[in-house]
Design a protein around this motif. Structure first.
Motif, PDB file in Angstrom:
ATOM      1  N   ALA A 273     -11.811 -25.363  45.888  1.00 34.37           N
ATOM      2  CA  ALA A 273     -12.206 -25.038  47.267  1.00 34.37           C
ATOM      3  C   ALA A 273     -12.603 -26.311  48.014  1.00 34.37           C
ATOM      4  O   ALA A 273     -12.224 -26.504  49.174  1.00 34.37           O
ATOM      5  CB  ALA A 273     -13.366 -24.042  47.276  1.00 34.37           C
ATOM      6  N   VAL A 274     -13.326 -27.188  47.334  1.00 30.49           N
ATOM      7  CA  VAL A 274     -13.748 -28.452  47.967  1.00 30.49           C
ATOM      8  C   VAL A 274     -12.520 -29.275  48.376  1.00 30.49           C
ATOM      9  O   VAL A 274     -12.452 -29.798  49.493  1.00 30.49           O
ATOM     10  CB  VAL A 274     -14.668 -29.265  47.011  1.00 30.49           C
ATOM     11  CG1 VAL A 274     -14.905 -30.678  47.542  1.00 30.49           C
ATOM     12  CG2 VAL A 274     -15.999 -28.535  46.824  1.00 30.49           C
ATOM     13  N   ARG A 275     -11.527 -29.342  47.489  1.00 34.39           N
ATOM     14  CA  ARG A 275     -10.295 -30.095  47.818  1.00 34.39           C
ATOM     15  C   ARG A 275      -9.575 -29.478  49.016  1.00 34.39           C
ATOM     16  O   ARG A 275      -9.113 -30.189  49.913  1.00 34.39           O
ATOM     17  CB  ARG A 275      -9.355 -30.142  46.603  1.00 34.39           C
ATOM     18  CG  ARG A 275      -9.795 -31.128  45.527  1.00 34.39           C
ATOM     19  CD  ARG A 275      -8.683 -31.398  44.519  1.00 34.39           C
ATOM     20  NE  ARG A 275      -8.280 -30.188  43.798  1.00 34.39           N
ATOM     21  CZ  ARG A 275      -8.900 -29.744  42.691  1.00 34.39           C
ATOM     22  NH1 ARG A 275      -9.945 -30.407  42.196  1.00 34.39           N
ATOM     23  NH2 ARG A 275      -8.486 -28.651  42.081  1.00 34.39           N
ATOM     24  N   LYS A 276      -9.495 -28.141  49.030  1.00 34.95           N
ATOM     25  CA  LYS A 276      -8.819 -27.461  50.149  1.00 34.95           C
ATOM     26  C   LYS A 276      -9.564 -27.700  51.458  1.00 34.95           C
ATOM     27  O   LYS A 276      -8.949 -27.963  52.497  1.00 34.95           O
ATOM     28  CB  LYS A 276      -8.727 -25.948  49.875  1.00 34.95           C
ATOM     29  CG  LYS A 276      -7.688 -25.606  48.827  1.00 34.95           C
ATOM     30  CD  LYS A 276      -7.811 -24.154  48.399  1.00 34.95           C
ATOM     31  CE  LYS A 276      -6.816 -23.835  47.276  1.00 34.95           C
ATOM     32  NZ  LYS A 276      -7.031 -22.493  46.728  1.00 34.95           N
ATOM     33  N   ALA A 277     -10.880 -27.602  51.394  1.00 37.52           N
ATOM     34  CA  ALA A 277     -11.691 -27.838  52.600  1.00 37.52           C
ATOM     35  C   ALA A 277     -11.457 -29.265  53.112  1.00 37.52           C
ATOM     36  O   ALA A 277     -11.260 -29.479  54.316  1.00 37.52           O
ATOM     37  CB  ALA A 277     -13.165 -27.619  52.294  1.00 37.52           C
ATOM     38  N   GLN A 278     -11.434 -30.224  52.194  1.00 38.34           N
ATOM     39  CA  GLN A 278     -11.227 -31.621  52.607  1.00 38.34           C
ATOM     40  C   GLN A 278      -9.859 -31.821  53.253  1.00 38.34           C
ATOM     41  O   GLN A 278      -9.734 -32.542  54.249  1.00 38.34           O
ATOM     42  CB  GLN A 278     -11.427 -32.556  51.397  1.00 38.34           C
ATOM     43  CG  GLN A 278     -12.900 -32.704  51.029  1.00 38.34           C
ATOM     44  CD  GLN A 278     -13.140 -33.336  49.664  1.00 38.34           C
ATOM     45  OE1 GLN A 278     -12.260 -33.316  48.791  1.00 38.34           O
ATOM     46  NE2 GLN A 278     -14.331 -33.887  49.458  1.00 38.34           N
ATOM     47  N   ASP A 279      -8.836 -31.157  52.711  1.00 38.54           N
ATOM     48  CA  ASP A 279      -7.493 -31.226  53.311  1.00 38.54           C
ATOM     49  C   ASP A 279      -7.503 -30.677  54.736  1.00 38.54           C
ATOM     50  O   ASP A 279      -6.946 -31.279  55.659  1.00 38.54           O
ATOM     51  CB  ASP A 279      -6.476 -30.413  52.485  1.00 38.54           C
ATOM     52  CG  ASP A 279      -6.090 -31.120  51.184  1.00 38.54           C
ATOM     53  OD1 ASP A 279      -6.448 -32.317  51.041  1.00 38.54           O
ATOM     54  OD2 ASP A 279      -5.458 -30.487  50.323  1.00 38.54           O
ATOM     55  N   ASN A 280      -8.117 -29.498  54.897  1.00 38.03           N
ATOM     56  CA  ASN A 280      -8.129 -28.859  56.218  1.00 38.03           C
ATOM     57  C   ASN A 280      -8.935 -29.674  57.234  1.00 38.03           C
ATOM     58  O   ASN A 280      -8.547 -29.794  58.395  1.00 38.03           O
ATOM     59  CB  ASN A 280      -8.689 -27.432  56.111  1.00 38.03           C
ATOM     60  CG  ASN A 280      -7.746 -26.507  55.349  1.00 38.03           C
ATOM     61  OD1 ASN A 280      -6.532 -26.724  55.314  1.00 38.03           O
ATOM     62  ND2 ASN A 280      -8.292 -25.482  54.716  1.00 38.03           N
TER      63      ASN A 280
ATOM     64  N   PHE B 267     -26.011 -29.383  60.494  1.00 39.98           N
ATOM     65  CA  PHE B 267     -25.348 -28.083  60.273  1.00 39.98           C
ATOM     66  C   PHE B 267     -24.865 -28.042  58.826  1.00 39.98           C
ATOM     67  O   PHE B 267     -24.384 -29.042  58.295  1.00 39.98           O
ATOM     68  CB  PHE B 267     -24.150 -27.938  61.217  1.00 39.98           C
ATOM     69  CG  PHE B 267     -23.450 -26.604  61.134  1.00 39.98           C
ATOM     70  CD1 PHE B 267     -23.735 -25.590  62.039  1.00 39.98           C
ATOM     71  CD2 PHE B 267     -22.499 -26.352  60.144  1.00 39.98           C
ATOM     72  CE1 PHE B 267     -23.099 -24.350  61.969  1.00 39.98           C
ATOM     73  CE2 PHE B 267     -21.853 -25.114  60.053  1.00 39.98           C
ATOM     74  CZ  PHE B 267     -22.159 -24.121  60.978  1.00 39.98           C
ATOM     75  N   MET B 268     -24.954 -26.855  58.230  1.00 38.91           N
ATOM     76  CA  MET B 268     -24.490 -26.748  56.848  1.00 38.91           C
ATOM     77  C   MET B 268     -23.855 -25.395  56.581  1.00 38.91           C
ATOM     78  O   MET B 268     -24.306 -24.367  57.090  1.00 38.91           O
ATOM     79  CB  MET B 268     -25.690 -26.927  55.922  1.00 38.91           C
ATOM     80  CG  MET B 268     -25.347 -26.905  54.462  1.00 38.91           C
ATOM     81  SD  MET B 268     -26.852 -27.343  53.573  1.00 38.91           S
ATOM     82  CE  MET B 268     -26.388 -26.856  51.954  1.00 38.91           C
ATOM     83  N   ASP B 269     -22.770 -25.422  55.780  1.00 35.73           N
ATOM     84  CA  ASP B 269     -22.201 -24.199  55.211  1.00 35.73           C
ATOM     85  C   ASP B 269     -22.273 -24.366  53.699  1.00 35.73           C
ATOM     86  O   ASP B 269     -21.507 -25.132  53.110  1.00 35.73           O
ATOM     87  CB  ASP B 269     -20.746 -24.005  55.664  1.00 35.73           C
ATOM     88  CG  ASP B 269     -20.118 -22.749  55.049  1.00 35.73           C
ATOM     89  OD1 ASP B 269     -20.721 -22.186  54.105  1.00 35.73           O
ATOM     90  OD2 ASP B 269     -19.017 -22.342  55.478  1.00 35.73           O
ATOM     91  N   PRO B 270     -23.215 -23.652  53.044  1.00 28.94           N
ATOM     92  CA  PRO B 270     -23.446 -23.885  51.624  1.00 28.94           C
ATOM     93  C   PRO B 270     -22.449 -23.203  50.688  1.00 28.94           C
ATOM     94  O   PRO B 270     -22.526 -23.377  49.478  1.00 28.94           O
ATOM     95  CB  PRO B 270     -24.857 -23.320  51.414  1.00 28.94           C
ATOM     96  CG  PRO B 270     -24.970 -22.246  52.442  1.00 28.94           C
ATOM     97  CD  PRO B 270     -24.166 -22.687  53.617  1.00 28.94           C
ATOM     98  N   MET B 271     -21.539 -22.391  51.254  1.00 24.25           N
ATOM     99  CA  MET B 271     -20.479 -21.745  50.446  1.00 24.25           C
ATOM    100  C   MET B 271     -19.200 -21.848  51.256  1.00 24.25           C
ATOM    101  O   MET B 271     -18.666 -20.858  51.754  1.00 24.25           O
ATOM    102  CB  MET B 271     -20.848 -20.280  50.168  1.00 24.25           C
ATOM    103  CG  MET B 271     -22.153 -20.130  49.410  1.00 24.25           C
ATOM    104  SD  MET B 271     -22.612 -18.404  49.155  1.00 24.25           S
ATOM    105  CE  MET B 271     -24.271 -18.601  48.473  1.00 24.25           C
ATOM    106  N   CYS B 272     -18.702 -23.080  51.417  1.00 29.38           N
ATOM    107  CA  CYS B 272     -17.784 -23.360  52.536  1.00 29.38           C
ATOM    108  C   CYS B 272     -16.329 -22.962  52.307  1.00 29.38           C
ATOM    109  O   CYS B 272     -15.534 -22.996  53.239  1.00 29.38           O
ATOM    110  CB  CYS B 272     -17.877 -24.822  52.934  1.00 29.38           C
ATOM    111  SG  CYS B 272     -17.157 -25.951  51.735  1.00 29.38           S
ATOM    112  N   GLY B 273     -15.945 -22.574  51.080  1.00 29.62           N
ATOM    113  CA  GLY B 273     -14.555 -22.163  50.875  1.00 29.62           C
ATOM    114  C   GLY B 273     -13.596 -23.208  51.413  1.00 29.62           C
ATOM    115  O   GLY B 273     -13.734 -24.400  51.138  1.00 29.62           O
ATOM    116  N   SER B 274     -12.639 -22.786  52.240  1.00 29.92           N
ATOM    117  CA  SER B 274     -11.645 -23.756  52.740  1.00 29.92           C
ATOM    118  C   SER B 274     -12.086 -24.482  54.015  1.00 29.92           C
ATOM    119  O   SER B 274     -11.285 -25.134  54.670  1.00 29.92           O
ATOM    120  CB  SER B 274     -10.280 -23.076  52.918  1.00 29.92           C
ATOM    121  OG  SER B 274     -10.402 -21.894  53.661  1.00 29.92           O
ATOM    122  N   GLY B 275     -13.372 -24.348  54.368  1.00 27.95           N
ATOM    123  CA  GLY B 275     -13.931 -25.221  55.413  1.00 27.95           C
ATOM    124  C   GLY B 275     -13.868 -24.695  56.837  1.00 27.95           C
ATOM    125  O   GLY B 275     -14.203 -25.416  57.782  1.00 27.95           O
TER     126      GLY B 275
END
Length: 385
Positions: free
Chosen positions: A266-273, A196-204
């Motif tokens: 955005a990558v950092r926020k996604a990783q946090d969430n 599965f992939m989200d190529p524009m994932c924002g906050s995840g």
């Protein structure tokens, strides 16, 4: 069973069928589809279960009285007559919200105020003291719904909207609502049986909801509180039993889940969430520009994403951006089913590919389309031969 009662689950437009299916799978009885809602029958334990486990519900209401009303005085009288001490003590707190679809009653705030007056007056007259109003953390949250002249008074068992799952501490501008994300992933037919992939994932959000679906994790396990936890009949033992039973049905996931975003923040926020949701074992997020990537490996890939729209990025060249989506999918992602949502319906013609499905949905107040593109290995003709 006399312990069973009617409930109403509210949802977003276009998700009614999904919600009805979820309810049937959980074991609800007498499931009936409405507009932006599904009614069903169950007991108190099922009410707890519905709040914990439904992915596409925003609220679970428990109707306690329905009556006809001709004017505000009527409403006041009928609400006053109800046995409010069954639900609330005179030292407790309450909040009322109302929705009205009527030519007679036009102001929902006034209807909420009139209902609140009737309840506190009843307590003052019978107990000599009255409950307080607490809009943030009331002991009892009451919902009044007037459709023409039919008024339904319900207890709100959820409290804060169920899209607030509890895993999001970090969001970007215009993050996608969790219920919308879960519903889109379900509409896309995702079953957890591929990468599965989200190529524009924002906050995840899409990744997190997809992982919870794949692993059958109840979406609202991390919530701090449901409104029913302040009710007089709150049964903590029953709740914990329901929670354990749902947790025993989780399953493993043996594929890859990948998120890309070209914004490092955005990558950092996604990783946090993702970490907050305890899903870092399943989801990996990378700082990448989707348009400069291609699919890794031969495996089938399921793509779901929410590209930025004009509302979010004023500088976006829509024609070029949507053209790049089409080009990247066509040349870089064979063997992929790609789904994305857009409220810029005109922009879809710039993708340059023919969607195999188009579903009308709403993103907040914006009418949108959820579209599917099937990328075959080699050409479509070769595929058929």
């Amino acid at each position: 069973m006399e312990n069973n009662f009617k409930m109403v689950a509210k949802t977003l437009f276009g998700f009614e069928e999904l919600l009805a299916k979820e309810l049937r799978n959980l074991g609800a009885q007498d499931v009936k589809i409405g507009v932006r809602n599904v009614s069903f029958v169950g007991d108190t334990g099922f009410m707890y279960k519905a709040n914990l486990a439904l992915r596409t519900a925003i609220k679970i209401l428990k109707p306690i009285k329905t009556f006809r009303v001709a004017n505000e005085e009527d409403l006041y009288r009928q609400v006053y007559k109800m046995p409010w001490d069954n639900y609330l003590s005179e030292n407790g707190s309450l909040a009322v919200d109302a929705t009205v679809h009527s030519t007679v009653f036009t102001h929902s705030k006034y209807i909420a105020l009139k209902t609140k007056d009737a309840i506190v007056d009843k307590f003052r007259d019978t107990k000599g003291t009255r409950p307080n109003v607490d809009l943030r953390f009331p002991d009892l949250k009451i919902n009044v719904h007037i459709d023409r002249q039919l008024c339904t008074v319900s207890l709100d068992s959820s409290g804060e909207s169920l899209h607030r799952r509890g895993y999001k501490t970090a969001t970007n501008i215009a993050p996608i609502n969790e219920v919308l994300a879960a519903g889109l992933v379900m509409l896309s037919g995702w079953d957890g049986q591929s990468d599965f992939m989200d190529p524009m994932c924002g906050s995840g959000t899409i990744l997190i909801e997809a992982a919870m679906i794949a692993c059958n994790i109840p979406p609202n396990l991390l919530r701090k509180e449901f409104a029913f936890e302040r009710w007089q009949d709150w049964d903590v033992d029953l709740f914990e039993k329901i929670e354990e039973s749902l947790l025993s049905k989780t399953r493993d996931f043996h594929h890859k889940m990948i998120g890309y975003d070209k914004s490092p923040s955005a990558v950092r926020k996604a990783q946090d969430n993702i970490k907050n949701a305890n899903l870092e074992d399943f989801i990996k997020v990378k700082h990448e520009d989707f348009f400069k990537t291609q699919k890794a490996g031969e495996e089938h890939l399921h793509l779901v994403f929410n590209p930025p729209y004009g509302e979010r990025l004023e500088s976006l060249n829509v024609e070029e951006f949507y053209g790049d989506i089409g080009t990247t999918l066509k040349h870089g992602y064979p063997g992929t089913h790609a789904w994305f949502i857009t409220s810029n319906i005109e922009a879809l013609k710039f993708v340059g590919l023919r969607p195999s499905r188009k579903i009308k949905v709403f993103n907040a107040k914006l009418e949108a389309r959820f579209v599917k593109y099937e990328m075959y290995e080699g050409s479509k003709k070769a595929k058929k031969q």
